[in-house]
Write a protein that holds these residues in place. Structure first.
Motif, PDB file in Angstrom:
ATOM      1  N   ILE A  86      83.158  34.020 125.040  1.00 33.84           N
ATOM      2  CA  ILE A  86      84.037  34.892 125.163  1.00 33.84           C
ATOM      3  C   ILE A  86      84.639  34.673 126.416  1.00 33.84           C
ATOM      4  N   VAL A  87      85.855  34.141 126.465  1.00 40.20           N
ATOM      5  CA  VAL A  87      86.311  33.561 127.816  1.00 40.20           C
ATOM      6  C   VAL A  87      87.268  34.678 128.456  1.00 40.20           C
ATOM      7  N   CYS A  88      87.102  35.206 129.440  1.00 40.19           N
ATOM      8  CA  CYS A  88      87.836  36.412 130.002  1.00 40.19           C
ATOM      9  C   CYS A  88      87.632  36.368 131.476  1.00 40.19           C
ATOM     10  N   PRO A  89      88.294  35.275 132.040  1.00 36.90           N
ATOM     11  CA  PRO A  89      88.307  35.163 133.665  1.00 36.90           C
ATOM     12  C   PRO A  89      89.429  36.169 134.190  1.00 36.90           C
ATOM     13  N   ASP A  90      89.436  36.798 135.243  1.00 35.52           N
ATOM     14  CA  ASP A  90      90.528  37.636 135.715  1.00 35.52           C
ATOM     15  C   ASP A  90      91.808  36.879 135.663  1.00 35.52           C
ATOM     16  N   SER A  91      92.741  37.466 135.063  1.00 39.83           N
ATOM     17  CA  SER A  91      94.241  36.998 134.585  1.00 39.83           C
ATOM     18  C   SER A  91      95.146  38.133 134.604  1.00 39.83           C
ATOM     19  N   VAL A  92      96.525  37.621 134.368  1.00 40.74           N
ATOM     20  CA  VAL A  92      97.499  38.635 134.192  1.00 40.74           C
ATOM     21  C   VAL A  92      98.044  38.352 133.173  1.00 40.74           C
ATOM     22  N   HIS A  93      98.369  39.263 132.173  1.00 46.20           N
ATOM     23  CA  HIS A  93      99.534  38.874 130.979  1.00 46.20           C
ATOM     24  C   HIS A  93     100.729  38.664 131.319  1.00 46.20           C
ATOM     25  N   SER A  94     101.158  37.243 130.969  1.00 47.33           N
ATOM     26  CA  SER A  94     102.663  37.276 131.403  1.00 47.33           C
ATOM     27  C   SER A  94     103.714  37.856 131.240  1.00 47.33           C
ATOM     28  N   ASP A  95     103.786  38.736 130.002  1.00 44.27           N
ATOM     29  CA  ASP A  95     104.751  39.651 129.422  1.00 44.27           C
ATOM     30  C   ASP A  95     104.480  41.036 129.917  1.00 44.27           C
ATOM     31  N   THR A  96     103.310  41.362 130.034  1.00 40.32           N
ATOM     32  CA  THR A  96     103.305  42.866 130.243  1.00 40.32           C
ATOM     33  C   THR A  96     102.802  43.123 131.937  1.00 40.32           C
ATOM     34  N   GLY A  97     102.092  42.098 132.257  1.00 39.95           N
ATOM     35  CA  GLY A  97     101.960  42.356 133.859  1.00 39.95           C
ATOM     36  C   GLY A  97     100.550  43.113 133.947  1.00 39.95           C
ATOM     37  N   GLN A  98      99.918  43.160 132.827  1.00 44.69           N
ATOM     38  CA  GLN A  98      98.767  43.949 133.064  1.00 44.69           C
ATOM     39  C   GLN A  98      97.493  43.020 133.181  1.00 44.69           C
ATOM     40  N   PRO A  99      96.490  43.574 133.836  1.00 45.33           N
ATOM     41  CA  PRO A  99      95.431  42.646 134.197  1.00 45.33           C
ATOM     42  C   PRO A  99      94.602  42.304 132.798  1.00 45.33           C
ATOM     43  N   ARG A 116      87.192  40.767 131.400  1.00 39.80           N
ATOM     44  CA  ARG A 116      86.109  41.139 130.531  1.00 39.80           C
ATOM     45  C   ARG A 116      86.336  42.701 129.983  1.00 39.80           C
ATOM     46  N   HIS A 117      87.191  43.419 130.539  1.00 40.60           N
ATOM     47  CA  HIS A 117      87.267  44.660 129.829  1.00 40.60           C
ATOM     48  C   HIS A 117      88.475  44.664 129.008  1.00 40.60           C
ATOM     49  N   THR A 122      73.183  38.274 118.785  1.00 43.67           N
ATOM     50  CA  THR A 122      73.850  38.111 120.230  1.00 43.67           C
ATOM     51  C   THR A 122      73.196  37.184 121.148  1.00 43.67           C
ATOM     52  N   GLN A 123      72.151  36.488 120.897  1.00 47.69           N
ATOM     53  CA  GLN A 123      71.515  35.720 121.973  1.00 47.69           C
ATOM     54  C   GLN A 123      72.220  34.214 122.284  1.00 47.69           C
ATOM     55  N   SER A 124      73.110  33.848 121.115  1.00 50.15           N
ATOM     56  CA  SER A 124      74.006  32.793 121.561  1.00 50.15           C
ATOM     57  C   SER A 124      75.370  33.015 121.787  1.00 50.15           C
ATOM     58  N   MET A 125      75.772  34.504 122.120  1.00 49.26           N
ATOM     59  CA  MET A 125      76.799  34.864 122.391  1.00 49.26           C
ATOM     60  C   MET A 125      77.002  34.941 123.995  1.00 49.26           C
ATOM     61  N   TYR A 126      78.157  34.446 124.507  1.00 52.62           N
ATOM     62  CA  TYR A 126      78.235  34.199 126.061  1.00 52.62           C
ATOM     63  C   TYR A 126      79.592  34.702 126.454  1.00 52.62           C
ATOM     64  N   LEU A 127      79.738  35.236 127.873  1.00 50.96           N
ATOM     65  CA  LEU A 127      81.043  35.332 128.377  1.00 50.96           C
ATOM     66  C   LEU A 127      81.235  34.276 129.478  1.00 50.96           C
ATOM     67  N   PRO A 147      76.664  41.360 127.747  1.00 51.02           N
ATOM     68  CA  PRO A 147      76.229  42.605 128.156  1.00 51.02           C
ATOM     69  C   PRO A 147      75.636  43.306 127.075  1.00 51.02           C
ATOM     70  N   SER A 148      74.680  44.224 127.389  1.00 49.60           N
ATOM     71  CA  SER A 148      73.983  45.052 126.314  1.00 49.60           C
ATOM     72  C   SER A 148      74.850  46.187 125.499  1.00 49.60           C
ATOM     73  N   ASP A 149      75.811  46.607 126.360  1.00 49.88           N
ATOM     74  CA  ASP A 149      76.853  47.588 125.733  1.00 49.88           C
ATOM     75  C   ASP A 149      78.111  46.732 125.165  1.00 49.88           C
ATOM     76  N   TRP A 150      78.060  45.436 124.920  1.00 41.43           N
ATOM     77  CA  TRP A 150      79.419  44.729 124.458  1.00 41.43           C
ATOM     78  C   TRP A 150      79.596  45.280 122.922  1.00 41.43           C
ATOM     79  N   MET A 151      78.623  45.062 122.091  1.00 42.99           N
ATOM     80  CA  MET A 151      79.145  45.181 120.581  1.00 42.99           C
ATOM     81  C   MET A 151      79.127  46.645 120.240  1.00 42.99           C
TER      82      MET A 151
END
Length: 250
Positions: free
Chosen positions: A142-155, A158-159, A180-185, A195-199
């Motif tokens: 699950i690829v989620c580095p800190d970025s910004v949406h190009s159209d909405t400007g929203q952050p 991982r959230h 979940t053992q072979s699921m990664y961020l 994270p344990s609360d992800w699912m």
């Protein structure tokens, strides 16, 4: 009819599973990554698995398949942004090292490359097969580095990725099949355990956000919440079948 198709899709691929070899993926640049499926198909750059048996045989022979889940951050262009692409490449190297696998044996499933775009019937068949595609790989990143949406400007991070409709479908599909053992961020600093609360935070699939709803369906005639019905029925049927078999074996 939808239910019948969903049940059938758990036992066979409704569309070919198209992957790109990791060795080729590592060479991709932003100016070509968004050229999508047809570009790579025409160049002969895809590894095509026509049947479920083909995927299983390849894995048994040493193939390692990685499914990338990410948040698309521009409405008019499919594919990851530059930072997401960098994280994907870094995660492939780390996974290969962790598993003692050569990058020559690693294959990547990425939506913009793996799903046909021009032929709408094939595109629909591939989308309806997303449960199979997401549940078969050896690992999900699950690829989620800190970025910004190009159209909405929203952050975007991982959230925010947890709020995306299709991402929730992918995460749930993989978890129900492989755990979940072979699921990664990958948030930009290497692979992290899920994270344990992800699912718990993504299991309510329809309580999420989709681009088509945000754009008030001005770019499509069918809401994604309708499109995901067949993949979710496949997921529910497969989970029920696994549970029933477990009870019989007990």
């Amino acid at each position: 009819r939808v239910a019948t198709a969903a049940v059938k899709s758990t036992g066979e691929l409704g569309a070919p599973m198209n992957c790109i070899p990791a060795s080729s993926f590592m060479e991709l640049h932003m100016d070509v990554v968004a050229q999508m499926h047809e570009c790579y198909r025409e160049s002969g750059g895809l590894k095509v698995f026509d049947r479920l048996e083909d995927v299983l045989e390849a894995k048994e022979a040493g193939a390692f398949i990685v499914f990338f889940s990410y948040e698309c951050l521009i409405w008019k262009q499919a594919g990851p942004n530059e930072r997401q692409l960098h994280c994907m490449k870094e995660s492939l190297k780390e996974l290969a090292d962790r598993n003692g696998t050569s990058l020559n044996d690693v294959h990547v499933w990425l939506d913009c490359i793996s799903i046909p775009q021009r032929n709408k019937a094939m595109q629909s068949a591939s989308i309806n097969s997303i449960y199979s595609f997401a549940s078969l790989p050896n690992a999900m990143v699950i690829v989620c580095p800190d970025s910004v949406h190009s159209d909405t400007g929203q952050p975007a991070d991982r959230h925010s990725i947890r709020q995306r409709l299709w991402c929730r479908v992918e995460h749930l599909a993989y978890c129900c099949s492989c755990g979940t053992q072979s699921m990664y961020l990958h948030c930009g600093e290497g692979l992290e355990a899920l994270p344990s609360d992800w699912m718990k935070s993504v299991c309510c699939v329809h309580n999420s956000m989709s681009t088509c709803c945000r754009l008030k369906h001005t770019t499509t005639t069918t809401c994604d919440r309708e499109v995901i019905v067949q993949p979710l029925l496949a997921l529910y049927y497969d989970v029920l079948l696994r549970h029933a078999r477990g009870l019989r074996d007990a």
